[in-house]
Each structure stands twice: as structure tokens, then as C-alpha cells.
Write an enzyme that holds these catalytic residues in place. Structure first.
Site, mmCIF file in Angstrom:
data_model
loop_
_atom_site.group_PDB
_atom_site.id
_atom_site.type_symbol
_atom_site.label_atom_id
_atom_site.label_comp_id
_atom_site.label_asym_id
_atom_site.label_seq_id
_atom_site.Cartn_x
_atom_site.Cartn_y
_atom_site.Cartn_z
ATOM 1 C CG ASP A 54 9.067 -7.789 -15.461
ATOM 2 O OD1 ASP A 54 8.813 -7.481 -14.279
ATOM 3 O OD2 ASP A 54 9.283 -8.957 -15.825
ATOM 4 C CB SER A 134 -4.850 -4.186 -0.173
ATOM 5 O OG SER A 134 -5.786 -5.035 0.472
ATOM 6 C CB ALA A 156 4.108 -12.580 1.531
ATOM 7 C CE1 TYR A 157 -1.780 -8.214 -2.443
ATOM 8 C CE2 TYR A 157 -3.225 -7.981 -0.538
ATOM 9 C CZ TYR A 157 -2.912 -7.680 -1.848
ATOM 10 O OH TYR A 157 -3.721 -6.834 -2.570
ATOM 11 C CB VAL A 190 -11.568 -6.128 -7.695
ATOM 12 C CG1 VAL A 190 -11.879 -6.166 -9.183
ATOM 13 C CG2 VAL A 190 -11.821 -4.733 -7.133
ATOM 14 C CB THR A 192 -8.480 -9.654 -10.238
ATOM 15 O OG1 THR A 192 -7.945 -9.943 -8.929
ATOM 16 C CG2 THR A 192 -9.121 -8.273 -10.218
#
Length: 234
Positions: A54, A134, A156-157, A190, A192
Site C-alpha cells: 500500500d 498523464s 487535485a489530479y 484508458v 479503467t
């Protein structure tokens, strides 16, 4: 000598497809899994090992590194694939808690794992670190008014992926005069769980450029940001 790889977040999606493609290239790909049950379910059919890992739990990361050291003595490839996101929306609607949660996995988790695995990578004759980034983390793309990514925000991403890109550069500079190469890869849009399977590429298509960089030859680049179609602007 068998090549040893570790993929974080490898029980499904791009991570699982990456493990499968690496195995098809003769690599012993270790699937990093938060849940041992899911790890066994994902690794078993591929005939590959898994390790509980993790990225947000330092003890788990250190234990995984110790296990790899005992079992294999070194690590040749590290693929930092584990990542999460939050729904798109304006920056003003993003809470600090949402951003903190994304950064724990997408940024701090990468640092934790990379630092723990680096001593093992230094034992490899040709170590490779691939950070799954990304295009949405590209500052150049973000400021291109004519690009399809212009209306997409997700503070955030996108900021976490931009941070990951700088992390890639930082490790590449530290390891510049070593056999270890460090690169970032955009797998593309993709299908997902992270996007509710709305992507246009299969996990296998997304994994292909990741595997290419993982198996990079000695004449390949370091500190590069690429996608299947070629280089990306930082």
C-alpha cells in the site's frame, strides 16, 4: 539473468495489463497489491508473484522492499502505477482534503516507494523507473487553448501529475551518471475504473508505452515524458 520488476497498483487496469505484457517479455513481474486476496486473484492466473504493498503505508512499502531483497536480491524495473482521482470540477470547488488524499497516493506514495526500492535498483546492471503520469499533468498542454484538455480542470489530479513529472526529473538528475533511467509515461485515455471505463484505449494499449520504457535499452532517454504517439511537453 531474469529481469525483476515491481508494479504498484497492479491488481487491475493498466497495472495488471503492464504485468501481463512484461511477463510475455520474459520478465518476472511482481504485482503490488493493497489487498492480499486481490493480489492472489490477479497474480495467480498470470503465474506471477505478488507482494502486499500500500503506497500510502510506509511500513507496507518497507516490508515489500525487504521481501524483494530477500527473494530476488535486486530490482531491475520499478513502475509507479498506483493512482487515484476525484471528480472533475472547478478549483474553487476542490477541498484541501480531496487534494491531500490524491497527493498521498499519486505524489507522496511515489516518493515513498522509489526511495525504498532505490537500493535494490542500484544493484541492477540497468535499472529502470517508470512513473505513470498523464497528459493532464503537462503545463504546456494545460495552457493550450486549442487543445481538447483546455476545459478539463480537476485541480487535485492534474497538479498531482504535474508534481509527479517534476519528481521524475528530480530522480533522473540524481541518477544521471548511473545506469538507472527515470522516465514518465502517459498511457492515454484508458478504459479503467478510475474513469468509469469511459476511455478510448484498452488497458493493454495503455500499458504498451509503459512496457517500452521499462525495457528501454542503454541508448534510451532519461528524464523524458512520453506517450504512445511520441514526446510530450512538460
Amino acid at each position: 539473468m531474469t529481469t525483476i520488476a515491481l508494479i504498484t497498483g497492479a491488481t487491475r487496469g493498466i497495472g495488471h495489463a503492464t504485468a501481463k505484457l512484461l511477463a510475455e517479455n520474459g520478465v518476472t513481474a511482481i504485482l503490488g497489491a493493497r489487498d492480499p486476496v486481490r493480489g492472489e486473484e490477479a497474480a495467480g492466473p498470470l503465474g506471477l508473484p505478488y507482494v502486499r504493498l500500500d503506497v500510502t503505508e510506509p511500513d507496507s512499502v518497507r516490508a515489500a522492499a525487504a521481501w524483494i531483497g530477500r527473494e530476488h536480491g535486486r530490482l531491475d524495473i520499478l513502475i509507479n502505477n498506483a493512482g487515484i482521482t476525484v471528480p472533475d470540477g472547478p478549483p474553487s470547488g476542490t477541498t484541501a482534503e480531496e487534494a491531500r488524499r490524491v497527493y498521498e497516493t499519486n505524489v507522496f506514495g511515489v516518493i515513498e516507494v522509489t526511495n525504498a526500492m532505490l537500493p535494490l535498483l542500484r544493484r541492477s546492471p540497468a535499472g529502470r523507473i517508470v512513473n505513470v503520469s498523464s497528459e493532464r499533468g503537462s503545463l504546456g498542454r494545460a495552457l493550450d487553448l486549442g487543445h481538447p484538455l483546455w476545459p478539463m480542470l480537476n485541480l487535485a489530479y492534474t497538479s498531482a501529475k504535474a508534481a509527479l513529472n517534476m519528481i521524475t526529473i528530480a530522480y533522473a538528475k540524481e541518477l544521471w551518471n548511473t545506469p538507472i533511467k527515470v522516465n514518465a509515461v502517459d498511457p492515454g485515455w484508458v478504459r479503467t475504473d478510475i474513469n468509469d471505463n469511459a476511455g478510448t484505449k484498452s488497458p493493454e494499449e495503455g500499458a504498451a508505452p509503459i512496457v517500452d520504457m521499462a525495457l528501454l535499452g542503454s541508448d534510451g532517454p532519461t528524464a523524458a515524458f512520453v506517450q504512445h504517439e511520441g514526446p510530450l511537453p512538460w
